[in-house]
Design a protein around this motif. Sequence first.
Motif, PDB file in Angstrom:
ATOM      1  N   ALA A  33       1.334   1.951   6.772  1.00 52.64           N
ATOM      2  CA  ALA A  33       2.016   2.958   6.138  1.00 52.64           C
ATOM      3  C   ALA A  33       1.558   3.275   4.617  1.00 52.64           C
ATOM      4  CB  ALA A  33       3.451   3.433   6.491  1.00 52.64           C
ATOM      5  N   ALA A  34       1.612   1.956   3.933  1.00 54.95           N
ATOM      6  CA  ALA A  34       1.365   2.290   2.345  1.00 54.95           C
ATOM      7  C   ALA A  34       0.028   2.630   2.058  1.00 54.95           C
ATOM      8  CB  ALA A  34       1.796   0.686   1.731  1.00 54.95           C
ATOM      9  N   SER A  35      -1.052   2.222   2.970  1.00 59.67           N
ATOM     10  CA  SER A  35      -2.305   2.408   2.675  1.00 59.67           C
ATOM     11  C   SER A  35      -2.612   3.919   3.333  1.00 59.67           C
ATOM     12  CB  SER A  35      -3.223   1.455   3.596  1.00 59.67           C
ATOM     13  OG  SER A  35      -3.167   1.350   4.920  1.00 59.67           O
ATOM     14  N   GLY A  36      -1.732   4.574   3.819  1.00 59.85           N
ATOM     15  CA  GLY A  36      -1.772   6.014   4.448  1.00 59.85           C
ATOM     16  C   GLY A  36      -2.125   6.194   6.036  1.00 59.85           C
ATOM     17  N   THR A  37      -2.410   4.890   6.701  1.00 54.97           N
ATOM     18  CA  THR A  37      -2.893   5.040   7.970  1.00 54.97           C
ATOM     19  C   THR A  37      -1.459   5.653   8.785  1.00 54.97           C
ATOM     20  OG1 THR A  37      -4.112   3.193   7.663  1.00 54.97           O
ATOM     21  CG2 THR A  37      -3.471   3.683  10.068  1.00 54.97           C
ATOM     22  N   ARG A  38      -1.793   6.544   9.690  1.00 57.26           N
ATOM     23  CA  ARG A  38      -0.736   6.951  10.484  1.00 57.26           C
ATOM     24  C   ARG A  38      -0.546   6.488  11.782  1.00 57.26           C
ATOM     25  NH1 ARG A  38      -1.382  13.749  10.103  1.00 57.26           N
ATOM     26  NH2 ARG A  38      -0.969  13.765   7.632  1.00 57.26           N
ATOM     27  N   GLU A  39      -1.428   5.558  12.263  1.00 51.61           N
ATOM     28  CA  GLU A  39      -1.471   4.978  13.386  1.00 51.61           C
ATOM     29  C   GLU A  39      -0.600   3.393  13.226  1.00 51.61           C
ATOM     30  OE1 GLU A  39      -4.512   5.925  12.255  1.00 51.61           O
ATOM     31  OE2 GLU A  39      -4.455   7.701  13.509  1.00 51.61           O
ATOM     32  N   LEU A  40       0.097   3.007  14.340  1.00 53.84           N
ATOM     33  CA  LEU A  40       0.718   1.806  14.095  1.00 53.84           C
ATOM     34  C   LEU A  40      -0.364   0.662  14.218  1.00 53.84           C
ATOM     35  CD1 LEU A  40       3.438   2.182  16.713  1.00 53.84           C
ATOM     36  CD2 LEU A  40       3.794   2.145  14.510  1.00 53.84           C
ATOM     37  N   PRO A  41      -0.087  -0.365  13.272  1.00 53.86           N
ATOM     38  CA  PRO A  41      -0.976  -1.718  13.378  1.00 53.86           C
ATOM     39  C   PRO A  41      -1.331  -2.126  14.879  1.00 53.86           C
ATOM     40  CG  PRO A  41       0.911  -1.853  11.989  1.00 53.86           C
ATOM     41  CD  PRO A  41       1.425  -0.684  12.685  1.00 53.86           C
ATOM     42  N   ASP A  42      -2.376  -2.888  14.961  1.00 55.13           N
ATOM     43  CA  ASP A  42      -2.739  -3.584  16.096  1.00 55.13           C
ATOM     44  C   ASP A  42      -1.838  -4.725  16.231  1.00 55.13           C
ATOM     45  OD1 ASP A  42      -5.067  -1.914  16.028  1.00 55.13           O
ATOM     46  OD2 ASP A  42      -6.200  -3.495  15.018  1.00 55.13           O
TER      47      ASP A  42
ATOM     48  N   TYR B 210      12.861   2.466  17.828  1.00 57.68           N
ATOM     49  CA  TYR B 210      12.388   3.599  17.255  1.00 57.68           C
ATOM     50  C   TYR B 210      12.778   3.811  15.756  1.00 57.68           C
ATOM     51  CZ  TYR B 210      11.745   8.842  16.325  1.00 57.68           C
ATOM     52  OH  TYR B 210      11.701   9.797  15.797  1.00 57.68           O
ATOM     53  N   LEU B 211      14.037   3.800  15.504  1.00 54.42           N
ATOM     54  CA  LEU B 211      14.606   3.989  14.150  1.00 54.42           C
ATOM     55  C   LEU B 211      13.920   2.806  13.201  1.00 54.42           C
ATOM     56  CD1 LEU B 211      18.438   4.959  14.959  1.00 54.42           C
ATOM     57  CD2 LEU B 211      16.442   6.503  14.562  1.00 54.42           C
ATOM     58  N   GLU B 212      13.910   1.789  13.667  1.00 53.70           N
ATOM     59  CA  GLU B 212      13.395   0.907  12.758  1.00 53.70           C
ATOM     60  C   GLU B 212      11.756   1.023  12.574  1.00 53.70           C
ATOM     61  OE1 GLU B 212      13.622  -4.055  12.438  1.00 53.70           O
ATOM     62  OE2 GLU B 212      13.057  -3.168  14.256  1.00 53.70           O
ATOM     63  N   PHE B 213      10.992   1.476  13.454  1.00 53.94           N
ATOM     64  CA  PHE B 213       9.833   1.902  13.228  1.00 53.94           C
ATOM     65  C   PHE B 213       9.810   2.968  12.138  1.00 53.94           C
ATOM     66  CE2 PHE B 213       6.767   0.350  16.671  1.00 53.94           C
ATOM     67  CZ  PHE B 213       7.285  -1.048  16.623  1.00 53.94           C
ATOM     68  N   VAL B 214      10.529   4.063  12.280  1.00 54.33           N
ATOM     69  CA  VAL B 214      10.461   5.155  11.260  1.00 54.33           C
ATOM     70  C   VAL B 214      11.036   4.914   9.833  1.00 54.33           C
ATOM     71  CG1 VAL B 214      11.747   7.389  10.863  1.00 54.33           C
ATOM     72  CG2 VAL B 214      10.920   6.865  13.391  1.00 54.33           C
ATOM     73  N   THR B 215      11.979   3.977   9.903  1.00 56.42           N
ATOM     74  CA  THR B 215      12.548   3.499   8.328  1.00 56.42           C
ATOM     75  C   THR B 215      11.357   2.588   7.939  1.00 56.42           C
ATOM     76  OG1 THR B 215      14.606   3.248   9.077  1.00 56.42           O
ATOM     77  CG2 THR B 215      14.249   2.077   7.281  1.00 56.42           C
ATOM     78  N   LEU B 216      10.510   1.696   8.446  1.00 54.69           N
ATOM     79  CA  LEU B 216       9.636   0.708   7.998  1.00 54.69           C
ATOM     80  C   LEU B 216       8.456   1.824   7.570  1.00 54.69           C
ATOM     81  CD1 LEU B 216       9.468  -2.224  10.333  1.00 54.69           C
ATOM     82  CD2 LEU B 216      10.416  -2.082   8.156  1.00 54.69           C
ATOM     83  N   ARG B 217       8.230   2.708   8.205  1.00 60.28           N
ATOM     84  CA  ARG B 217       7.012   3.593   7.816  1.00 60.28           C
ATOM     85  C   ARG B 217       7.414   4.331   6.780  1.00 60.28           C
ATOM     86  NH1 ARG B 217       2.486   4.104  10.407  1.00 60.28           N
ATOM     87  NH2 ARG B 217       2.246   6.336   9.519  1.00 60.28           N
ATOM     88  N   MET B 218       8.682   4.895   6.508  1.00 66.13           N
ATOM     89  CA  MET B 218       9.190   5.740   5.255  1.00 66.13           C
ATOM     90  C   MET B 218       9.020   4.811   4.026  1.00 66.13           C
ATOM     91  SD  MET B 218      12.434   7.583   6.723  1.00 66.13           S
ATOM     92  CE  MET B 218      12.713   8.341   5.134  1.00 66.13           C
ATOM     93  N   ILE B 219       9.434   3.443   4.233  1.00 69.26           N
ATOM     94  CA  ILE B 219       8.984   2.717   3.135  1.00 69.26           C
ATOM     95  C   ILE B 219       7.637   2.579   2.605  1.00 69.26           C
ATOM     96  CG2 ILE B 219       9.253   0.172   2.198  1.00 69.26           C
ATOM     97  CD1 ILE B 219      11.483  -0.144   3.836  1.00 69.26           C
TER      98      ILE B 219
END
Length: 338
Positions: free
Chosen positions: A158-167, A313-322
């Motif tokens: 997410a910090a690099s600008g990618t919208r997809e989840l990692p492999d 789900y909430l954890e994924f959203v929060t980590l991507r927000m960071i």
Amino acid sequence: MTIKVSCGICGKNYKAPDKAAGKRLRCKECGETIKVPEPEPEYDEDDFTSMLDDAVELESKSKSIPRVARKPMVKAEKYQGDEDGPETRKKENNYTQDLTQTFLFLLDPANLFTFVMIWILLCCKDVILPFAGIFGMLGQLIILGWYSNYRFSIIYEAASGTRELPDLSPEEGFFIPMLQWIATWILVHFPAYLYLAVVLFSGIANLDEGGMFGIALDGLSEILPVFHFGVFVFLYCAGLFFWPILALCIAVGGFGTIFRIDLMVVTIFRTPVIYLFTASAVFLTAVLQVIVMIAARQAGIGAMIAVMTLVLYLEFVTLRMIGHYYHHFKKRFAWNWG
């Protein structure tokens, strides 16, 4: 006379003056740097056959070489004939749009598949493996280590600008990322639990009410006086407030960056509003996790599985927000990792 040149990425055609030969310009469509070639010599009509043969050969070669489609990242300005090409200006990042996409990330089939696979692994860790003895314990440690690494990967992508989840494949092993993940929470909550230890060993706490098992978060209010319980909660919440910047440092800059507390504090002061928003999301997610987990223990396995879905789900959203916090506001940070 003008020189015809086309972008090798998107195929956009341009015309440049003769004096621009050998210089560079920026494509208006995709931002790719294009070198202006030397003007081609004029051919007589007798050379038409050789020109046609050359064109056929070039066409066959171009079809055999796959072209990489790149998403436009910059907006080109009018060519001025300078040596290094036109100055370019990056498009402004839309934080609101990325934030919306973060909450809707499950609408992407690839993200949904990844989410389901991780959900299955975590269900196995918390529901099945606890009954498998020592092998189950080993499996739990492996899954926990892998998922710790994956959490850092979510922040990094997410910090690099990618919208997809990692492999799903791990790149840094299992054990070290697990220790790093645990270390982040130990570091931010160390003041709170140090204060709790002082209160317990000083005899202020009433352990007769709940015993040592009452030291769990949901039982502290029964064994601690109101004032000391309030201080503990304040220190615990302060740790939650500081955790996003610490996790971001480890995910993007490496574990050694945890010693630069001065840079973290400066960064928080430079981005107070957006950091408070990100930290509030972490705080609400952590509080909700504690509430639903306490309720799930009393409601059975079915409720626990349902709760795990919401918490994941909430954890994924929060980590991507960071990660988005760094991606969109890194110019205000006290460091620069790219």
